[in-house]
Scaffold this motif. Sequence first.
Motif, PDB file in Angstrom:
ATOM      1  N   THR A  19      76.011  59.308  59.689  1.00 46.36           N
ATOM      2  CA  THR A  19      75.529  60.072  58.538  1.00 46.36           C
ATOM      3  C   THR A  19      75.377  59.173  57.318  1.00 46.36           C
ATOM      4  O   THR A  19      74.359  59.228  56.620  1.00 46.36           O
ATOM      5  N   LEU A  20      76.395  58.325  57.073  1.00 49.78           N
ATOM      6  CA  LEU A  20      76.324  57.417  55.924  1.00 49.78           C
ATOM      7  C   LEU A  20      75.162  56.436  56.070  1.00 49.78           C
ATOM      8  O   LEU A  20      74.445  56.182  55.097  1.00 49.78           O
ATOM      9  N   ARG A  79      72.399  56.898  57.689  1.00 48.42           N
ATOM     10  CA  ARG A  79      71.148  57.629  57.472  1.00 48.42           C
ATOM     11  C   ARG A  79      70.879  57.806  55.982  1.00 48.42           C
ATOM     12  O   ARG A  79      69.754  57.619  55.508  1.00 48.42           O
ATOM     13  N   GLU A  80      71.933  58.162  55.226  1.00 46.90           N
ATOM     14  CA  GLU A  80      71.771  58.343  53.780  1.00 46.90           C
ATOM     15  C   GLU A  80      71.398  57.026  53.100  1.00 46.90           C
ATOM     16  O   GLU A  80      70.514  56.988  52.238  1.00 46.90           O
ATOM     17  N   GLN A  83      67.801  56.178  53.730  1.00 50.22           N
ATOM     18  CA  GLN A  83      66.870  56.966  52.910  1.00 50.22           C
ATOM     19  C   GLN A  83      66.835  56.447  51.485  1.00 50.22           C
ATOM     20  O   GLN A  83      65.781  56.411  50.853  1.00 50.22           O
ATOM     21  N   GLN A  84      67.993  56.031  50.950  1.00 51.39           N
ATOM     22  CA  GLN A  84      68.019  55.485  49.597  1.00 51.39           C
ATOM     23  C   GLN A  84      67.278  54.149  49.524  1.00 51.39           C
ATOM     24  O   GLN A  84      66.626  53.844  48.538  1.00 51.39           O
ATOM     25  N   TRP A 113      69.697  51.251  59.482  1.00 50.39           N
ATOM     26  CA  TRP A 113      70.207  50.599  58.281  1.00 50.39           C
ATOM     27  C   TRP A 113      70.511  49.131  58.539  1.00 50.39           C
ATOM     28  O   TRP A 113      70.457  48.297  57.649  1.00 50.39           O
TER      29      TRP A 113
END
Length: 189
Positions: free
Chosen positions: A83-84, A86-87, A90-91, A134
């Motif tokens: 989850t981290l 993925r975030e 996106q950033q 990432w």
Amino acid sequence: GGTRRRHRHLVDCLAMLRATCARLAAHLEGLAVFTRGMAATSGAEGTAETQAIWQGRHAPWTPTSKLTKRKHLTKRSQYMMETLSRELEQQSHAQKFPEFRAGDILECTVTVPENRRRTSVVKGLCIAKNNAGWNTSFTIRNIVGNIPIERSYPLHSPNLVDLKVVGSKRVRRAKLYYLRDLGNKFSRV
């Protein structure tokens, strides 16, 4: 020598079998007491005798409503890390780089933290791109003064300021590691 070893092995197997039978007998005895307690209370928590046997452990058969969800810590932490990442991915898409692949000639502008954050431009042939969200990275190869130089960079690194695709070579592979074995003229940009 061989007969003694076989005899010792058979004795060990017999001891393990006896221990397994003893555990199984104890388990079946506990199961019988548990089912008697469940039948006596007709679906309630169970008798004091049953609770004393299991002492907070799950019984061999537990009603579904009484089961608690048990998940391994590694699975939970892996989910959080995914989850981290993925975030973060996106950033990081605010910093757009052009699409490239192995065989493209890249020009990277990189800040060097060890050299008082000065920027340097590195040019070379992309021999590999590892797509991992990432953690995507790529490897550049170039020949400088008859010495082959390979450098790997994370694509989402804060030290990677700019990335340009200068040109491309026609290749038929995703990883160009075979260039290491060929002459220097094939890697020169």
